[in-house]
Enzyme design. Structure first.
Site, PDB file in Angstrom:
ATOM      1  N   HIS A  84     111.197 -67.305 -11.356  1.00 35.68           N
ATOM      2  CA  HIS A  84     109.783 -67.147 -11.035  1.00 35.68           C
ATOM      3  C   HIS A  84     109.049 -66.554 -12.232  1.00 35.68           C
ATOM      4  O   HIS A  84     109.667 -66.114 -13.206  1.00 35.68           O
ATOM      5  CB  HIS A  84     109.579 -66.278  -9.783  1.00 35.68           C
ATOM      6  CG  HIS A  84     110.158 -64.897  -9.892  1.00 35.68           C
ATOM      7  ND1 HIS A  84     109.646 -63.927 -10.723  1.00 35.68           N
ATOM      8  CD2 HIS A  84     111.209 -64.316  -9.265  1.00 35.68           C
ATOM      9  CE1 HIS A  84     110.333 -62.817 -10.605  1.00 35.68           C
ATOM     10  NE2 HIS A  84     111.304 -63.026  -9.739  1.00 35.68           N
ATOM     11  N   VAL A 107     116.308 -58.429  -0.606  1.00 38.29           N
ATOM     12  CA  VAL A 107     114.998 -57.911  -0.980  1.00 38.29           C
ATOM     13  C   VAL A 107     114.333 -58.937  -1.893  1.00 38.29           C
ATOM     14  O   VAL A 107     114.827 -59.232  -2.981  1.00 38.29           O
ATOM     15  CB  VAL A 107     115.121 -56.555  -1.703  1.00 38.29           C
ATOM     16  CG1 VAL A 107     113.729 -56.015  -2.029  1.00 38.29           C
ATOM     17  CG2 VAL A 107     115.890 -55.569  -0.839  1.00 38.29           C
ATOM     18  N   LEU A 108     113.223 -59.495  -1.461  1.00 38.38           N
ATOM     19  CA  LEU A 108     112.600 -60.623  -2.140  1.00 38.38           C
ATOM     20  C   LEU A 108     112.281 -60.321  -3.598  1.00 38.38           C
ATOM     21  O   LEU A 108     111.596 -59.342  -3.914  1.00 38.38           O
ATOM     22  CB  LEU A 108     111.311 -61.017  -1.396  1.00 38.38           C
ATOM     23  CG  LEU A 108     110.578 -62.256  -1.917  1.00 38.38           C
ATOM     24  CD1 LEU A 108     111.440 -63.495  -1.759  1.00 38.38           C
ATOM     25  CD2 LEU A 108     109.238 -62.426  -1.198  1.00 38.38           C
ATOM     26  N   ASP A 109     112.792 -61.170  -4.499  1.00 32.84           N
ATOM     27  CA  ASP A 109     112.505 -61.125  -5.936  1.00 32.84           C
ATOM     28  C   ASP A 109     112.901 -59.809  -6.597  1.00 32.84           C
ATOM     29  O   ASP A 109     112.343 -59.434  -7.634  1.00 32.84           O
ATOM     30  CB  ASP A 109     111.015 -61.397  -6.199  1.00 32.84           C
ATOM     31  CG  ASP A 109     110.624 -62.827  -5.875  1.00 32.84           C
ATOM     32  OD1 ASP A 109     111.497 -63.709  -5.953  1.00 32.84           O
ATOM     33  OD2 ASP A 109     109.447 -63.057  -5.532  1.00 32.84           O
ATOM     34  N   GLU A 110     113.880 -59.092  -6.031  1.00 32.45           N
ATOM     35  CA  GLU A 110     114.315 -57.831  -6.626  1.00 32.45           C
ATOM     36  C   GLU A 110     115.810 -57.809  -6.910  1.00 32.45           C
ATOM     37  O   GLU A 110     116.399 -56.744  -7.085  1.00 32.45           O
ATOM     38  CB  GLU A 110     113.913 -56.652  -5.733  1.00 32.45           C
ATOM     39  CG  GLU A 110     112.408 -56.426  -5.667  1.00 32.45           C
ATOM     40  CD  GLU A 110     112.041 -55.102  -5.039  1.00 32.45           C
ATOM     41  OE1 GLU A 110     112.924 -54.234  -4.918  1.00 32.45           O
ATOM     42  OE2 GLU A 110     110.863 -54.940  -4.666  1.00 32.45           O
TER      43      GLU A 110
END
Length: 296
Positions: A204, A238-241
């Site tokens: 991303h 945990v989204l995008d972590e």
């Protein structure tokens, strides 16, 4: 002719193994591993290590030749267990003869998919791609061109569990080792992530945590950013972590319009994702404390 040359290159692939080690840091680890391989007639080809003083942690990658060695992938655990126990090691051994099997998931943006498929065909990504899954049909022609099975599975709020169940079945059928989200614009369920720990790579833009949500490049343009970037990481609940594998940036000037930001961002995304995938399939990544160590 290119296909024939590629097949010939595969036929002469080296028979090597890669040992990845994580353990508490103390004296004698490197010497013990090197001595073990020497005593078993295994020639070390590459070795790299890292010490994390804050966590008192030692990490190492050793690639060695299996030709003529007294250890094999099968009997290595029995021979190595005493050293592993002595140093409280977490370790794994990967053989070069078994190619990783990578599934690609994509939605409508095709720039990352195109880059992965080209690098795979050229031999830069030494893996097999048994399938491509998409919730749209926009990239089906690319899969057909490269001769890779394409599966269209629509995903909505109402059928998400059913869609993921179909995806799981395909991953099992094709014995998938790694899942790459090449701009797959769906949030994976916790069950999906739990099934494939440290085996899902995402890409991303690097505006996060700023400019969350839709149209991030438009919002970044309005803010007048001077740098844009891309991030590849392992997917966690945990989204995008998840642990970051690779990042890159490029400068933006007042002359760049929104379309320029989007194009430069896509260029970064495809390169950063391909690097992460290559490092994973070459067994160059070790994870700890939500971080990664990337060995040369």
């Amino acid at each position: 002719m290119a296909v024939l040359r590629f097949k010939a290159a595969r036929a002469t692939m080296k028979n090597t193994a890669t040992l990845l080690v994580t353990c508490p840091d103390r004296k004698g680890i490197v010497a013990s591993i090197a001595d073990f391989l020497y005593r078993h007639d295994a020639n070390i080809l590459h070795a790299d290590q890292h010490q994390d003083a804050e966590n008192n942690l030692f990490l190492m990658r050793v690639e060695f030749d299996l030709e003529g060695a007294k250890v094999t992938l099968d009997n290595f655990p029995g021979h190595f267990s005493s050293i592993a126990d002595q140093f409280s090691m977490n370790w794994e051994l990967k053989g070069s003869q078994r190619r990783a099997r990578m599934a690609i998931m994509v939605s409508q943006y095709d720039h990352c998919l195109v880059d992965l498929l080209h690098r795979h065909q050229s031999g830069e990504l030494d893996c097999d791609i048994p399938l491509i899954i998409s919730n749209h049909r926009d990239t089906e022609h690319l899969a057909r061109f490269y001769g890779i099975p394409f599966f269209h599975i629509e995903v909505s709020r109402d059928n998400k569990a059913e869609a993921e169940a179909r995806q799981f079945a395909l991953f099992d059928e094709h014995q998938v080792d790694l899942i790459v989200l090449a701009r797959y614009m769906q949030i994976l369920s916790p069950d999906f992530v739990k099934r494939y720990p440290h085996r899902i790579i995402n890409i991303h833009h690097s505006f996060l945590p700023a400019f969350i949500g839709a149209r991030p490049y438009h919002r970044a343009f309005e803010r007048g950013v001077k740098l844009i970037g891309a991030t590849s990481h392992y997917v966690t609940e945990v989204l995008d972590e998840g642990p970051i594998i690779e990042q890159d940036i490029t400068r933006i000037s007042h002359r760049d319009q929104v379309e320029d930001l989007i194009q430069k961002g896509r260029d970064l995304e495809r390169v950063v994702l391909s690097r992460a995938v290559r490092w994973h399939i070459e067994n160059r990544i070790l994870l700890y404390a939500n971080k990664t160590v990337i060995f040369d």
